[in-house]
Scaffold this motif. Structure first.
Motif, PDB file in Angstrom:
ATOM      1  N   ILE A  10      51.861  23.947  26.920  1.00 39.25           N
ATOM      2  CA  ILE A  10      53.474  23.413  27.783  1.00 39.25           C
ATOM      3  C   ILE A  10      53.177  23.274  29.193  1.00 39.25           C
ATOM      4  N   ALA A  11      52.588  24.480  29.800  1.00 43.08           N
ATOM      5  CA  ALA A  11      52.208  24.563  31.134  1.00 43.08           C
ATOM      6  C   ALA A  11      51.379  23.518  31.907  1.00 43.08           C
ATOM      7  N   THR A  12      50.248  23.340  30.863  1.00 38.04           N
ATOM      8  CA  THR A  12      49.338  22.346  31.224  1.00 38.04           C
ATOM      9  C   THR A  12      49.989  21.206  31.286  1.00 38.04           C
ATOM     10  N   ALA A  13      50.683  20.510  30.319  1.00 41.79           N
ATOM     11  CA  ALA A  13      51.506  19.250  30.178  1.00 41.79           C
ATOM     12  C   ALA A  13      52.492  19.202  31.259  1.00 41.79           C
ATOM     13  N   ARG A  72      46.068  15.412  46.189  1.00 41.25           N
ATOM     14  CA  ARG A  72      46.009  17.028  45.666  1.00 41.25           C
ATOM     15  C   ARG A  72      44.858  17.188  44.612  1.00 41.25           C
ATOM     16  N   SER A  73      44.218  18.248  44.795  1.00 43.40           N
ATOM     17  CA  SER A  73      43.444  18.752  43.917  1.00 43.40           C
ATOM     18  C   SER A  73      43.874  20.261  43.368  1.00 43.40           C
ATOM     19  N   ILE A  74      44.009  20.217  42.069  1.00 39.93           N
ATOM     20  CA  ILE A  74      44.429  21.507  41.537  1.00 39.93           C
ATOM     21  C   ILE A  74      42.987  22.604  41.332  1.00 39.93           C
ATOM     22  N   THR A  75      43.200  23.483  41.945  1.00 41.78           N
ATOM     23  CA  THR A  75      42.188  24.597  41.544  1.00 41.78           C
ATOM     24  C   THR A  75      42.245  25.303  40.377  1.00 41.78           C
ATOM     25  N   VAL A  76      43.515  25.869  40.079  1.00 45.57           N
ATOM     26  CA  VAL A  76      43.698  26.504  38.922  1.00 45.57           C
ATOM     27  C   VAL A  76      45.053  26.703  38.483  1.00 45.57           C
ATOM     28  N   VAL A  77      45.479  26.669  37.349  1.00 46.43           N
ATOM     29  CA  VAL A  77      46.822  26.843  36.713  1.00 46.43           C
ATOM     30  C   VAL A  77      47.021  28.032  35.742  1.00 46.43           C
ATOM     31  N   ASP A  78      47.638  29.036  36.215  1.00 43.65           N
ATOM     32  CA  ASP A  78      47.965  30.415  35.293  1.00 43.65           C
ATOM     33  C   ASP A  78      49.093  29.992  34.960  1.00 43.65           C
ATOM     34  N   SER A  79      49.294  30.664  33.515  1.00 47.85           N
ATOM     35  CA  SER A  79      50.662  30.740  32.889  1.00 47.85           C
ATOM     36  C   SER A  79      50.893  31.885  32.289  1.00 47.85           C
ATOM     37  N   GLN A  80      51.900  32.365  31.934  1.00 46.94           N
ATOM     38  CA  GLN A  80      52.479  33.444  31.187  1.00 46.94           C
ATOM     39  C   GLN A  80      53.912  33.314  30.378  1.00 46.94           C
ATOM     40  N   GLN A  88      56.322  31.131  33.022  1.00 47.94           N
ATOM     41  CA  GLN A  88      55.934  31.239  34.288  1.00 47.94           C
ATOM     42  C   GLN A  88      54.737  30.576  34.499  1.00 47.94           C
ATOM     43  N   VAL A  89      54.630  29.760  35.519  1.00 47.23           N
ATOM     44  CA  VAL A  89      53.495  28.928  35.931  1.00 47.23           C
ATOM     45  C   VAL A  89      52.996  28.909  37.275  1.00 47.23           C
ATOM     46  N   MET A  90      51.896  29.379  37.626  1.00 45.17           N
ATOM     47  CA  MET A  90      51.427  29.360  39.023  1.00 45.17           C
ATOM     48  C   MET A  90      50.418  28.333  39.244  1.00 45.17           C
ATOM     49  N   PHE A 109      56.326  27.846  39.183  1.00 41.46           N
ATOM     50  CA  PHE A 109      57.671  27.566  38.622  1.00 41.46           C
ATOM     51  C   PHE A 109      57.922  28.563  37.269  1.00 41.46           C
ATOM     52  N   ILE A 110      59.201  28.606  37.044  1.00 40.86           N
ATOM     53  CA  ILE A 110      59.536  29.241  35.883  1.00 40.86           C
ATOM     54  C   ILE A 110      60.403  28.125  35.153  1.00 40.86           C
ATOM     55  N   LEU A 111      59.927  27.768  33.969  1.00 44.96           N
ATOM     56  CA  LEU A 111      60.292  26.690  32.898  1.00 44.96           C
ATOM     57  C   LEU A 111      61.310  27.706  31.950  1.00 44.96           C
TER      58      LEU A 111
END
Length: 133
Positions: A10-13, A72-80, A88-90, A109-111
């Motif tokens: 969900i976070a990645t999408a 924009r270049s995304i280095t990393v996406v972390d989620s919990q 929670q997505v960082m 973000f907090i979804l």
């Protein structure tokens, strides 16, 4: 509610969708593309220290951003997953607008789950990672 076991997908999408809509040089088109992601009353954003509340307040901020080109270049996406079903997505990455230099950025973000079985952005914090030398 309980933890969502599909939180990473969900976070990645979400991140792919969000930045595809945000990275538009036309402020009105940017706001229109993102409008469905925010709740009319229960979304909060802090953008470079400036706070906005609710869909209209947040979208107003997006229409006034002064750039017309964005890379924009995304280095990393972390989620919990969070206990109430939220996610929670960082995001860490690099950003270039117009002729400005490339700068690192952080965004959180907090979804929150909505009544339609999807999510809205409940909380969002954006900050360029600039340091005083």
């Amino acid at each position: 509610m309980s933890f969502n076991p599909d939180y990473e997908n969900i976070a990645t999408a979400f991140i792919q969708h969000y930045y595809a809509k945000f990275d538009n040089g036309d402020g009105m088109a940017r706001a229109q593309g993102l409008a469905d992601l925010y709740d009319p009353e229960n979304s909060y954003m802090t953008f470079e220290g400036q706070q906005a509340k609710g869909r209209d307040g947040i979208l107003q901020k997006f229409t006034t951003l002064g750039f017309t080109k964005i890379q924009r270049s995304i280095t990393v996406v972390d989620s919990q997953p969070l206990y109430d079903g939220s996610i929670q997505v960082m995001v860490l990455g690099q950003l270039k607008t117009d002729d400005d230099p490339i700068n690192p950025f952080s965004q959180v973000f907090i979804l929150r789950p909505n009544n339609q079985g999807s999510y809205f952005i409940g909380n969002e914090i954006f900050r360029l990672d600039l340091h005083n030398n």
